[in-house]
Design a protein around this motif. Sequence first.
Motif, short mmCIF file in Angstrom:
data_model
loop_
_atom_site.label_atom_id
_atom_site.label_comp_id
_atom_site.label_asym_id
_atom_site.label_seq_id
_atom_site.Cartn_x
_atom_site.Cartn_y
_atom_site.Cartn_z
N GLN B 176 0.82 -1.21 0.00
CA GLN B 176 0.00 0.00 0.00
C GLN B 176 0.86 1.27 0.00
O GLN B 176 0.37 2.36 -0.29
N LEU B 177 2.16 1.10 0.30
CA LEU B 177 3.04 2.27 0.32
C LEU B 177 3.63 2.59 -1.06
O LEU B 177 4.28 3.62 -1.23
N VAL B 178 3.42 1.69 -2.02
CA VAL B 178 3.95 1.96 -3.36
C VAL B 178 3.26 3.21 -3.90
O VAL B 178 2.03 3.26 -3.97
N PRO B 179 4.02 4.25 -4.23
CA PRO B 179 3.38 5.48 -4.71
C PRO B 179 2.79 5.30 -6.10
O PRO B 179 3.22 4.42 -6.85
N GLU B 180 1.82 6.11 -6.42
CA GLU B 180 1.25 6.10 -7.76
C GLU B 180 2.36 6.45 -8.76
O GLU B 180 3.14 7.37 -8.53
N LYS B 181 2.43 5.70 -9.85
CA LYS B 181 3.47 5.95 -10.85
C LYS B 181 3.10 7.19 -11.66
O LYS B 181 1.95 7.63 -11.65
N THR B 182 4.09 7.70 -12.34
CA THR B 182 3.83 8.92 -13.10
C THR B 182 4.04 8.69 -14.59
O THR B 182 4.95 7.97 -15.00
N GLU B 183 3.16 9.28 -15.38
CA GLU B 183 3.31 9.20 -16.83
C GLU B 183 3.81 10.51 -17.41
O GLU B 183 4.01 10.64 -18.61
N GLU B 184 4.00 11.48 -16.54
CA GLU B 184 4.47 12.78 -17.01
C GLU B 184 5.84 12.63 -17.64
O GLU B 184 6.70 11.94 -17.12
N ARG B 185 6.04 13.32 -18.74
CA ARG B 185 7.34 13.26 -19.40
C ARG B 185 7.87 14.66 -19.61
O ARG B 185 7.12 15.61 -19.77
#
Lengths: 311, 242
Positions: B176-185
């Motif tokens: 549950q601690l895994v942060p949301e991944k990012t798709e921002e480039r």
Amino acid sequence: MEEQDSWIAHFCAMPGHEYFCEVSDDFIEDDFNLTGLNQMVPNYKQALEMILDVEASSDEEDDPEDDEYDSRQYYSGRRYRNRANVNIEAIHANAQLLYGLIHQRFITSRNGIQVMYYKYAHNHFGHCPRVNCGFARTIPCGFSDVPGVDTVKLFCPSCLDIYVPPNNRFLRIDGAFFGSTFPSLFLMSYPELDVSGPHPGATGTKGVQKKVKEKTEGSSRVINGVVEANFAPGLGKGNIYDMKIYGFKVSEKAKSGPRMKWLRDRPEDMKELDEVENFSNQDSRYVVDVSNNAREENSDVTMQDDEIAGR
Amino acid sequence: MDEYDTTSSSYVVYWRDWFLAARGHEYFCEIDEEYLTDRFNLTGLQSEVTYYNHALDLVTDVFDVDCKDEVREQVDKSARHLYGLVHARYIITSRGLSKMCDKYKRGDFGRCPRVLCHGQTLLPVGLTDVPGQSPVKLFCPKCEDIYTPKSSRHSAIDGAYFGTSFPHILFQVYPQLVPEKTEERFVQKCFGFKVHSHAALSRWQEERKEEMLARLRGCNIRTGFPSDVVAERGDTNSFRSW
Ligand SMILES: [Zn+2]
Ligand SMILES: [Zn+2]
């Protein structure tokens, strides 16, 4: 009066201003280079005079004996006349803004790029913090060319990503003073530049050039306008971090498994990128054809599209 | 590093407290007394550490101070090494994980230097489990990459004192601690135009990402990307870029 550092030299020596180069007087004195800046900087004339160390063009009586000096000296050993209605500190802030904006333009000029190349080669801009970039040199930049939007960032040509400078003193520096164009223009100006790390002991232009020569021999194929060996050398196979537990890779299917490998990937054969390019060109032509047809056949659909696009 | 002065009046200070308070030791957590005194946990470390018994005594504050300066210096060095080696084992126990978890949440290990990770907190990781090979690095769970610590006082610490598995075990235990991944480039621009070569690579990478997402969805596994949620809402305009 005794010889003092120029305002520009002083500005560039301030803590946090390490990424700035000294803009040549020639560049600043050419009005063409300053086009439009008088509308962006308040007290433009005084600020410009301050930058160029021009004695304030005074229309008051000049009596050196009687001159009052401002007690709040903003630079040690430097004094400015405290004239009525002129807030020296405000003009100083204006001068900094003006210098920053001139700097943004200067470093995308032929001379400016050369000056910045010297700083790059002497590690003035630091290194990429990413382990797999092997201390590749970074290049300062901004997201925006408009002042006040964001602070200066560092672009790494080895992983094509941007990083926060390692020291807090840089977090006050406006990114617009470097601008969004500088890194790409810099790299285009030195297409043979080896942007990979590490450069053990190579702290001069000599070291860089030597390495470039060694490296580009035999692998000087140009892909999409960039020498292949110098395009994102920190990415791809062997440069992607593997999460491992007791030596075993964490599976993609695990809840905490890898999801970001694509971010640090690149094709092994960079020619593939040309193919991607060709394909996407065809793709976009196809899209255009379809929309043209749609426009002819059914204007309602087109209107809907336009509405969506306009939102 | 300051020497641990066993003769001064501050002798009442426990060795571990001194060790943890020393500059550059911010990444370490406190190892429980019980863990340190259970010989089973120290299996195999005798051969790794000179003056092993003295060092262990020092770490557990039962060291007899009456010895020559050179010896004491060596024992102190050994004690630090021993603490590091035990630390690597301790932080993958449930007690250790939870302590490191608190430090992670507090940002004791710093934040990701990657601009588009927006200050994601980091975790220490080693590149090898063999001591003396390579200094500690920092793992970002958002971009899943590793970085060199900003400060030289951290980049001098042995990576083996944290180990190669630690952050990954932590996220396996606390998914549950895994942060949301990012798709921002980051989009490289030149006078407002996208840089051709970089844009071509970004498109290629996007394709690799889509392939991965398809694999995960095929297995009904949560991708961890914000678009996961977005896709359910039918909003296709999730791609953000700078
Ligand atoms: Zn990099
Ligand atoms: Zn990150």
